[in-house]
Design an enzyme around this catalytic site. Structure first.
Site, PDB file in Angstrom:
ATOM      1  N   LYS A 254       0.894  -1.225  -0.085  1.00 41.48           N
ATOM      2  CA  LYS A 254       0.024   0.262   0.088  1.00 41.48           C
ATOM      3  C   LYS A 254       0.820   1.274  -0.001  1.00 41.48           C
ATOM      4  O   LYS A 254       1.619   1.400   0.786  1.00 41.48           O
ATOM      5  CB  LYS A 254      -0.713   0.141   1.123  1.00 41.48           C
ATOM      6  CG  LYS A 254      -1.560   1.192   1.338  1.00 41.48           C
ATOM      7  CD  LYS A 254      -2.339   1.243   2.869  1.00 41.48           C
ATOM      8  CE  LYS A 254      -2.681   2.663   3.227  1.00 41.48           C
ATOM      9  NZ  LYS A 254      -3.273   2.831   4.504  1.00 41.48           N
ATOM     10  N   ASP A 259      -2.343  10.690   3.616  1.00 37.70           N
ATOM     11  CA  ASP A 259      -3.687  10.362   3.835  1.00 37.70           C
ATOM     12  C   ASP A 259      -4.073  11.176   4.890  1.00 37.70           C
ATOM     13  O   ASP A 259      -3.923  11.198   6.039  1.00 37.70           O
ATOM     14  CB  ASP A 259      -3.682   8.807   4.431  1.00 37.70           C
ATOM     15  CG  ASP A 259      -5.154   8.372   4.812  1.00 37.70           C
ATOM     16  OD1 ASP A 259      -5.931   9.029   4.116  1.00 37.70           O
ATOM     17  OD2 ASP A 259      -5.387   7.532   5.619  1.00 37.70           O
ATOM     18  N   LYS A 266      -9.550  13.064   8.684  1.00 41.39           N
ATOM     19  CA  LYS A 266      -9.052  12.883  10.130  1.00 41.39           C
ATOM     20  C   LYS A 266      -8.784  13.960  11.034  1.00 41.39           C
ATOM     21  O   LYS A 266      -8.846  15.073  10.375  1.00 41.39           O
ATOM     22  CB  LYS A 266      -7.660  12.026   9.844  1.00 41.39           C
ATOM     23  CG  LYS A 266      -7.288  10.877   8.958  1.00 41.39           C
ATOM     24  CD  LYS A 266      -5.913  10.702   9.002  1.00 41.39           C
ATOM     25  CE  LYS A 266      -5.576   9.297   8.272  1.00 41.39           C
ATOM     26  NZ  LYS A 266      -5.996   8.133   8.933  1.00 41.39           N
ATOM     27  N   ASP A 277       2.116   6.490   5.626  1.00 40.90           N
ATOM     28  CA  ASP A 277       1.009   5.757   5.214  1.00 40.90           C
ATOM     29  C   ASP A 277       1.354   4.968   3.935  1.00 40.90           C
ATOM     30  O   ASP A 277       0.505   4.101   3.278  1.00 40.90           O
ATOM     31  CB  ASP A 277      -0.554   6.306   5.039  1.00 40.90           C
ATOM     32  CG  ASP A 277      -1.538   5.747   5.158  1.00 40.90           C
ATOM     33  OD1 ASP A 277      -1.182   4.518   6.146  1.00 40.90           O
ATOM     34  OD2 ASP A 277      -2.735   5.782   4.849  1.00 40.90           O
ATOM     35  N   ASP A 336     -11.744   6.974   4.689  1.00 43.27           N
ATOM     36  CA  ASP A 336     -10.535   6.941   5.514  1.00 43.27           C
ATOM     37  C   ASP A 336     -10.095   5.515   5.551  1.00 43.27           C
ATOM     38  O   ASP A 336      -9.131   4.864   6.195  1.00 43.27           O
ATOM     39  CB  ASP A 336     -10.576   7.528   6.692  1.00 43.27           C
ATOM     40  CG  ASP A 336      -9.275   7.656   7.475  1.00 43.27           C
ATOM     41  OD1 ASP A 336      -8.171   7.684   6.779  1.00 43.27           O
ATOM     42  OD2 ASP A 336      -9.181   7.530   8.577  1.00 43.27           O
ATOM     43  N   GLU A 338      -9.163   3.502   3.203  1.00 39.11           N
ATOM     44  CA  GLU A 338      -8.898   3.431   1.627  1.00 39.11           C
ATOM     45  C   GLU A 338      -7.981   2.582   1.125  1.00 39.11           C
ATOM     46  O   GLU A 338      -7.562   2.228   0.079  1.00 39.11           O
ATOM     47  CB  GLU A 338      -8.335   4.967   1.275  1.00 39.11           C
ATOM     48  CG  GLU A 338      -6.763   5.360   1.540  1.00 39.11           C
ATOM     49  CD  GLU A 338      -6.440   5.329   3.358  1.00 39.11           C
ATOM     50  OE1 GLU A 338      -5.437   5.089   3.281  1.00 39.11           O
ATOM     51  OE2 GLU A 338      -7.461   5.576   3.824  1.00 39.11           O
ATOM     52  N   ARG A 340      -7.208  -0.502   1.671  1.00 37.92           N
ATOM     53  CA  ARG A 340      -7.855  -1.623   1.358  1.00 37.92           C
ATOM     54  C   ARG A 340      -8.321  -1.777  -0.079  1.00 37.92           C
ATOM     55  O   ARG A 340      -8.386  -2.693  -0.665  1.00 37.92           O
ATOM     56  CB  ARG A 340      -8.671  -2.147   2.415  1.00 37.92           C
ATOM     57  CG  ARG A 340     -10.087  -1.569   2.499  1.00 37.92           C
ATOM     58  CD  ARG A 340     -10.804  -1.867   3.646  1.00 37.92           C
ATOM     59  NE  ARG A 340     -10.045  -1.198   4.971  1.00 37.92           N
ATOM     60  CZ  ARG A 340     -10.460  -1.258   6.081  1.00 37.92           C
ATOM     61  NH1 ARG A 340     -11.513  -1.685   6.476  1.00 37.92           N
ATOM     62  NH2 ARG A 340      -9.697  -0.513   7.014  1.00 37.92           N
TER      63      ARG A 340
END
Length: 489
Positions: A254, A259, A266, A277, A336, A338, A340
């Site tokens: 990933k 993010d 967030k 991230d 959030d 995201e 996956r």
């Protein structure tokens, strides 16, 4: 990049040691008498070393810990660092000892007296890892590190043992650099460019642009990045060191370079750390670098999905439904969740194109894994006991914490939705597990697979034995070891 310090292995020579400037680090076993060269050094500095190892302070030290004698009389060195290390030290103890030496390393360098120690190479590995610094944006860097000389009983053998470790240390530093970089520097394009540079090492590197991803039907991945000015990309790295024509093993990462949470934004506090991230993609990139540097005799493919998750008029909304490359529809109930979505498409593409013998993905995926395991262990989820066992064994051998987490069809109930085939989160209960169950939908039954959630170990809140505060590069050593044990053994 932040290259590891220079390390060379030489024969033990007391006269050279006596004239050495900078620091001297002496490995001392807590059991038995002091070695011949250590006793000579003790006499040279008027018995200060002997008094130190008889002190209560020394007695309380654990293997791998150390104490300093500053500006000892009789020698040129500015300090003698006494490092406690058993003669039959474990790999973890030896690297921790090296970590203590690396932490104290300054611009004047260090000579390590490793007479009588069989794990001199692992000590050097610890030095290489812990002496890492990331000072790209400091006006006063104060981060110069001098050369490291290891005096060993069998320097040629120790140097040969260290050579593949040096390749891995280089790769760990590469991964740490990626994770430490700010998002205004490490954009999706900059990240891809750094990976393309690794063609020089013998990797085959291919960058799939947004038009390619559209054609492939990667709408789950593209949906995450549609609110960003940075174009979404997938980078494919192939190392073909095994038998020609054999199917590769696959690593998938990933790579969310920043993010914000998107429209499901967030909280501001702590958001600056969301530069990390892309940690899963960083690890995959580092592993591919290690394999190329040490010329691994295996076929491995590394794929990373690079996106940025931003709020914008074009950004994906909660309630949107997207279609994955596999064909499954996904209701995005929280933008959030995201990572996956990115992995879903890249996992499917990896299997569709390469038919891998097995597949492991890494991601800073959930805060829930930190609640479960803290910052000591990554969470491991798998559909295959043999692969999971091999992964945990490799992590244990390299001293990187990993713990297997449960999976099961009951958790699928939490991500069912009336509007689509699946929704992208089931909320707080079992949050890391439902994320793994989501990913499992995009793994074919015949593909051995592990998902590693590294949210707690990629950027822990304090320094570790082998890394200063900041990115750790967790996973590069483990996955390199897995390749050696499982594919090259």
């Amino acid at each position: 990049m932040s290259a590891p310090v220079s390390i060379e292995f030489v024969a033990v020579d007391f006269e050279t040691l006596k004239a050495t400037e900078g620091r001297i680090a002496v490995l001392i076993a807590p059991e038995g008498p002091l070695g011949t060269v250590v006793r000579r050094l003790d006499r040279q500095i008027k018995g200060a070393l002997g008094r130190a190892v008889e002190s209560k302070v020394w007695g309380k030290l654990k293997p791998g810990q150390s104490m300093d004698l500053a500006y000892p009389a009789g020698i040129a060195a500015e300090a003698v660092q006494l490092v406690k290390l058993p003669k039959k030290a474990t790999v973890e103890e030896a690297r921790k000892a090296g970590g203590a030496i690396g932490k104290a390393l300054g611009e004047s360098g260090v000579t390590v007296l490793a007479a009588g120690q069989t794990k001199a190479a692992d000590v050097a590995m610890g030095v290489a890892l812990r002496s890492y610094t990331f000072a790209n944006y400091l006006s006063e860097k104060n981060s110069d590190r001098g050369a490291v000389t290891v005096m060993a009983d069998k320097p040629v053998d120790a140097g040969a043992a260290f050579a593949p470790m040096a390749a891995v240390a280089d790769a760990v530093c590469f991964t740490r650099d990626l994770v430490n970089e700010p998002a205004n520097v490490l954009t999706t394009s900059d990240f891809a460019d750094r990976l393309v540079e690794m063609k020089k090492l013998g990797l085959e590197v291919e960058v799939l642009e947004e038009k390619d991803l559209e054609k492939l039907g990667m709408r789950a991945l593209l949906g995450v990045g549609q609110g960003s000015e940075s174009p979404s990309k997938v980078v494919v790295m192939q190392w073909k060191g095994g038998k020609k024509g054999d199917a590769p093993f696959a690593f998938v990462g990933k790579g969310v370079v920043f993010d914000t949470g998107g429209i499901s934004i967030k909280p501001a506090a702590g958001m600056e750390e969301m530069t990390m991230d892309m940690g899963g993609a960083g690890v995959v990139s580092g592993v591919m670098r290690a394999l190329a540097l040490r010329k691994a005799k295996a076929n491995v493919v590394g794929l990373v999905g690079l996106v940025e998750n931003m709020p914008d008029g074009k950004a994906q909304r909660p309630g949107d439904i997207v279609k994955s490359m596999k064909g499954d529809t996904i209701e995005v109930v929280n933008t959030d969740a995201e990572g996956r979505l990115v992995l879903a498409d890249v996992l499917w593409y990896a299997q569709d194109r390469f038919k891998p013998t097995g597949m492991i993905n890494l991601a800073t995926l959930t805060g829930a894994i930190i609640i479960a395991l803290g910052h000591e262990n990554a969470g491991v989820f798998s559909n295959d006991d043999k692969l999971a066992g091999a992964l945990l064994k490799a992590a244990g051998a390299e001293g990187e914490g990993a713990w297997r987490m449960p999976m099961g069809p009951a958790y699928d109930e939490l991500i069912k939705t009336r509007l689509a085939d699946v929704k992208n989160t089931g909320g707080r209960p079992a949050g890391s597990i439902t994320a793994a169950q989501f990913l499992k939908r995009f793994v074919k039954d015949e593909t051995p697979w592990c998902h590693i959630d590294i949210a707690g170990v990629a950027l822990p809140p304090k320094e570790t034995a082998l890394a200063p505060k900041g990115a750790t590069g967790w996973g590069v050593m483990t996955l390199d070891r897995l390749v050696r044990d499982m594919l090259e053994g």
